[in-house]
Design a protein around this motif. Structure first.
Motif, PDB file in Angstrom:
ATOM      1  N   PHE A 104       0.962   6.601   0.895  1.00 37.12           N
ATOM      2  CA  PHE A 104       0.096   5.514   1.329  1.00 37.12           C
ATOM      3  C   PHE A 104      -1.199   5.593   0.540  1.00 37.12           C
ATOM      4  CE2 PHE A 104      -3.337   4.152   4.352  1.00 37.12           C
ATOM      5  CZ  PHE A 104      -3.044   2.803   4.356  1.00 37.12           C
ATOM      6  N   SER A 105      -1.430   4.573  -0.285  1.00 36.34           N
ATOM      7  CA  SER A 105      -2.582   4.606  -1.191  1.00 36.34           C
ATOM      8  C   SER A 105      -3.272   3.253  -1.205  1.00 36.34           C
ATOM      9  CB  SER A 105      -2.136   4.974  -2.602  1.00 36.34           C
ATOM     10  OG  SER A 105      -3.224   4.951  -3.487  1.00 36.34           O
TER      11      SER A 105
ATOM     12  N   TYR B 262       0.815  -1.222   0.000  1.00 39.00           N
ATOM     13  CA  TYR B 262       0.000   0.000   0.000  1.00 39.00           C
ATOM     14  C   TYR B 262       0.851   1.276   0.000  1.00 39.00           C
ATOM     15  CZ  TYR B 262      -3.787  -3.197   1.197  1.00 39.00           C
ATOM     16  OH  TYR B 262      -4.696  -4.218   1.178  1.00 39.00           O
ATOM     17  N   HIS B 263       2.157   1.128   0.065  1.00 38.59           N
ATOM     18  CA  HIS B 263       3.045   2.293  -0.039  1.00 38.59           C
ATOM     19  C   HIS B 263       3.786   2.241  -1.372  1.00 38.59           C
ATOM     20  CE1 HIS B 263       2.452   2.971   4.298  1.00 38.59           C
ATOM     21  NE2 HIS B 263       2.914   4.181   4.059  1.00 38.59           N
ATOM     22  N   GLN B 264       3.899   3.384  -1.997  1.00 32.33           N
ATOM     23  CA  GLN B 264       4.653   3.459  -3.249  1.00 32.33           C
ATOM     24  C   GLN B 264       5.343   4.820  -3.339  1.00 32.33           C
ATOM     25  OE1 GLN B 264       2.082   4.236  -6.827  1.00 32.33           O
ATOM     26  NE2 GLN B 264       0.418   3.616  -5.414  1.00 32.33           N
ATOM     27  N   MET B 265       6.466   4.808  -4.018  1.00 32.50           N
ATOM     28  CA  MET B 265       7.165   6.070  -4.262  1.00 32.50           C
ATOM     29  C   MET B 265       6.526   6.735  -5.474  1.00 32.50           C
ATOM     30  SD  MET B 265       9.349   6.445  -1.868  1.00 32.50           S
ATOM     31  CE  MET B 265      10.174   7.877  -2.553  1.00 32.50           C
TER      32      MET B 265
ATOM     33  N   LEU C 247      -4.220   9.592  -4.154  1.00 31.26           N
ATOM     34  CA  LEU C 247      -3.118   9.940  -5.045  1.00 31.26           C
ATOM     35  C   LEU C 247      -3.513  11.097  -5.957  1.00 31.26           C
ATOM     36  CD1 LEU C 247      -1.783   6.448  -6.168  1.00 31.26           C
ATOM     37  CD2 LEU C 247      -0.455   8.224  -5.017  1.00 31.26           C
ATOM     38  N   PRO C 248      -2.640  12.069  -6.134  1.00 33.39           N
ATOM     39  CA  PRO C 248      -2.940  13.142  -7.097  1.00 33.39           C
ATOM     40  C   PRO C 248      -3.032  12.557  -8.505  1.00 33.39           C
ATOM     41  CG  PRO C 248      -1.079  13.728  -5.685  1.00 33.39           C
ATOM     42  CD  PRO C 248      -1.353  12.266  -5.473  1.00 33.39           C
TER      43      PRO C 248
END
Length: 797
Positions: free
Chosen positions: A679-680, A649-652, A699-700
């Motif tokens: 965190f998405s 659930y975390h991404q750069m 997330l934008p």
């Protein structure tokens, strides 16, 4: 001088020496007759003098009477006493048989006096029987009174004296003497007429009972009081004249009143008596119950019954167990309701739908298997699995929730999804280890409802299971971090029974101590209703792991609590299975649970089994194993192979300098972008998650000049792809609309709805529309202004 002559007759003046062999040759018939008489005398007394049925008597650990069930012949006759209290024995011997310790079973002087008096009067006016003879007469119940019968009694009495000690004979008399009506034996008489145990009787009470077997009809209330009083007082005077009692004792004894009416026998644990009668019928049973605790729990159940019956809830049960010994300390099988509402049904043993009280077993199983971590996020979203659509009790969704909070809040959807992931068959097979009564069908019979109350079990087996789990943690800490081979044992009800735990082993029984400890830690988090922080049933000074459960249709309400020392189980409902609105584990069973813990000694919390843990780094936000993109925290987990994955659930993400849009290499120089760990959650989880987590940021969107990625931006909340739906009608006969719901990663984005390629509507911010499709299969398509598209296919029946 002549020598004395000799002959076979022996010396002069002496009788010839008796020779048994010569006598046998000379008088064979007499010898045989004598031998037969000896054999007949030896075997004339039955091995078991009394074959009459006895009542089932259940006592507490300290010997107090908890209750009894009448003998099959309708007599209140308790099993034989081991000893006769001194006061009663003294009164009995002075009244019935003063020479008891000096005669061989009969008293010739008393018999001669009685015979003379009876002949003079022309009728029986005096008896000459000893207590020993009276025991024989009681054993030969129904025999006619005659001199021939007297002769038989005399012979049997002497034989009785040879077989038994004097104290044993007194015990036989005290156990089988009639005391009026259907009261037989000293034990019952003491309870029925004075409400006391035999050794608690006063001199006056002992004297009253001592004279009764001689004339048991005198005890009937309101009759013969003066005759009984006179007999008692004469006996007391005799005791005083012989200086057995002093003047003060004598005067006070004369002032004591006679019993006016029979006392009811105690009914402190009626359902336990009923349960014990199945195995120990007609016996005296010393149980593990604590009388004071049993009375306290009875009072608690009575109090709550008055509240519950206002909602037409009539039955409840409570079981209290000692974790260390597995002893049952309190057993309340039902409320003091009416026969119409089945007050006699033992709800401790009755199998009922378990509701959610088995969820901790799944939690412990997955923790033990290395497939779950306490803070791991699990989905809590609308779910349909093979046509089964579970719902949370509050019919709401959290989107994503920590596993330990899902257990504490008793959320149904996370439990079902966890069971599906863990394996229904595997979990069902593990339940066999606990020997839960009622769960006797294969996994396919229950399906995923197994974890929500689709199976039945009983309070007895559920409390046993949690007591065994608690003991696993205690023993692991007390030993050299080892397990007992026979840790999982049945509850103990017999006072002298001791659980044999077997030898120590490094191998766990089923769940390791660390997984069990973490399960209790999760259960300690109170599952009080949201928004009710001042919940009245929670006492923060007591650390209790507890779980409630409510079966489908509000038919069963459960609450089970675990501390280091005690397990308390509560069931509330109607024995006939009728459900009632607002009857839940939290509102109906939990208040009883905490009231019971209030009368138990306070327990310290479980010690953490340190040797059973290792430390690992996990993602602080998601609870999964840490990745390079996660904020990290260190936690302790059971020391075993871990199958939990790295946080997904975390991404750069790369953002433009103003942090308004995402960018990628297709539209920006990544060296000029801002990189951030984000965190998405998937759109559906995020849609519900942000309701209760205002800090959650979606997330934008990508900048318009960037190529799309495969990140899903939309997801249907309802309906799911492949659903078969029947539209209902309202009271006016019109068909209700099918409500379509959609989650968008950026809700303000306009989306366009199509039914079978026909445009229906446009929505923004709140993506929900209603329509009435015709019967048949339809395709519902949604497209947003950025060109993203999702669709589902449904069938209207």
């Amino acid at each position: 001088m002549r020598k004395p002559s000799t002959s076979s007759g022996g010396a002069r003046g002496r009788p010839p020496k008796w020779d048994a062999f010569r006598f046998l040759k000379s008088h064979p018939k007499k010898f045989i007759a004598f031998t037969l008489l000896l054999i007949a005398y030896y075997f004339c007394l039955p091995n078991n003098l009394f074959k009459t049925p006895t009542a089932t008597v259940v006592e507490s650990r300290k010997g107090t009477l908890l209750g009894a069930r009448i003998a099959d012949d309708g007599q209140w006759r308790f099993p034989g006493v081991d000893s006769v209290p001194k006061k009663f024995k003294t009164c009995l011997l002075e009244f019935e048989d003063a020479y008891f310790y000096r005669h061989p079973g009969f008293n010739p002087v008393s018999m001669a006096k009685a015979l003379s008096a009876n002949i003079s009067a022309g009728k029986t006016v005096r008896g000459g029987s000893t207590i020993t003879q009276q025991v024989i007469r009681l054993s030969r119940k129904g025999k006619t009174r005659s001199y021939f019968e007297k002769a038989i009694e005399l012979v049997l009495a002497t034989r009785l004296e040879l077989r038994y000690s004097k104290e044993d004979i007194l015990g036989l008399y005290a156990s089988h003497a009639p005391f009026g009506g259907n009261v037989v034996g000293l034990d019952v008489a003491a309870w029925r007429y004075f409400g006391l145990r035999p050794h608690q009787l006063s001199w006056a009470e002992s004297a009253t009972l001592a004279v009764l077997p001689n004339a048991p009809s005198l005890i009937y209330p309101g009759k013969n009081q003066q005759r009984l009083l006179a007999k008692r007082n004469r006996l007391l005077r005799k005791l005083f004249d012989k200086e057995i009692i002093d003047k003060t004792t004598y005067d006070l004894a004369l002032l004591e009143r006679l019993p006016q009416k029979p006392y009811p026998l105690p009914k402190i644990a009626p359902h336990l008596v009923q349960y014990m009668t199945k195995t120990y019928k007609g016996r005296r049973v010393a149980t593990t119950l604590d009388e004071n605790l049993q009375r306290s729990v009875n009072a608690i159940v009575h109090k709550h019954h008055r509240r519950l019956r206002q909602n037409q809830v009539h039955n409840a049960a409570v079981l209290v167990m000692d974790v260390a010994t597995r002893q049952v300390l309190s057993y309340v099988g039902n409320t003091p309701t009416t026969k119409e509402h089945q007050k006699d049904v033992d709800m401790v043993q009755a199998n009922r739908s378990t509701g959610s009280v088995m969820k901790p077993l799944l939690y412990a199983a997955m923790m033990d298997a290395g497939e779950l971590l306490p803070d791991m996020l699990v989905p809590d979203v609308p779910t349909q699995i093979a046509g089964y659509t579970p719902e949370n009790f509050n019919q709401d969704y959290s989107g994503a929730v920590e596993a330990k909070k899902a257990l504490a809040r008793s959320l149904n959807i996370p439990a079902v999804r966890l069971l599906q992931g863990y394996g229904l068959e595997k979990f069902r097979d593990q339940l066999d280890f606990f020997e839960l009564g009622g769960i006797d069908k294969p996994a396919d019979h229950y399906g995923l409802t197994l974890i929500l109350g689709g199976a039945e079990s009983n309070l007895w087996d559920l409390c046993k299971t949690y007591a065994n789990m608690a003991s696993t943690v205690n023993h692991f800490n007390a030993s050299s971090s080892e397990y007992f081979e026979k840790e999982y044992s049945n509850p103990v009800l017999m006072k002298d029974q001791v659980v044999a735990f077997g030898g120590l082993s490094t191998e766990k029984t089923i769940f390791d101590a660390g997984s069990t400890y973490l399960t209790f830690e999760a259960m300690k988090e109170v599952n009080r209703p949201e928004g009710d922080e001042s919940w009245q049933f929670y006492d923060s000074s007591k650390e209790i792991a507890w779980k409630t459960g409510t079966s489908f249709g509000n038919k069963d309400a459960w609450a089970i609590g675990i501390t280091k020392d005690y397990v308390v189980g509560v069931w509330v409902g109607n024995a006939d299975g009728e459900g009632r609105p607002n009857m839940t584990g939290v509102s109906s069973a939990a208040p009883i649970l905490f009231d019971v813990y209030d009368v138990l000694p306070t327990s310290s919390w479980f010690e953490k089994p340190l040797d059973g843990f290792v430390e690992i780094d996990v993602c602080a936000r998601s609870g999964y194993l840490a990745s390079e993109s996660c904020p990290i925290k260190t936690i302790s987990i059971p020391n075993k192979k871990n199958y939990v994955g790295v946080c997904r659930y975390h991404q750069m993400v790369h953002l433009d300098p103003k942090r308004q849009f995402r960018v990628n290499s297709s539209c920006a120089d990544l060296s000029q972008t801002v990189s951030e760990s984000w965190f998405s959650l998937p759109p559906l989880m995020g849609f519900y998650y942000k309701r209760t987590h205002p800090e959650y940021r979606t997330l934008p969107p990508f900048r318009e000049d960037c190529r799309r990625t495969d990140v899903p931006t939309m997801e249907f909340i309802y309906p799911k792809n492949g659903s078969r739906i029947s539209l209902t009608k309202n009271f006016e006969g019109n068909t209700n609309e099918l409500v379509l719901k959609l989650a968008h990663i950026k809700p303000e984005t306009p989306v366009f709805w199509y039914l079978d390629d026909t445009f229906i509507s446009e929505t923004r911010n709140y993506h929900e529309i209603g329509l009435v499709p015709s019967i048949g299969t339809h395709r519902i398509t949604v497209i947003d202004t950025l060109g993203n598209e999702v669709f589902v296919t449904i069938t209207i029946e």
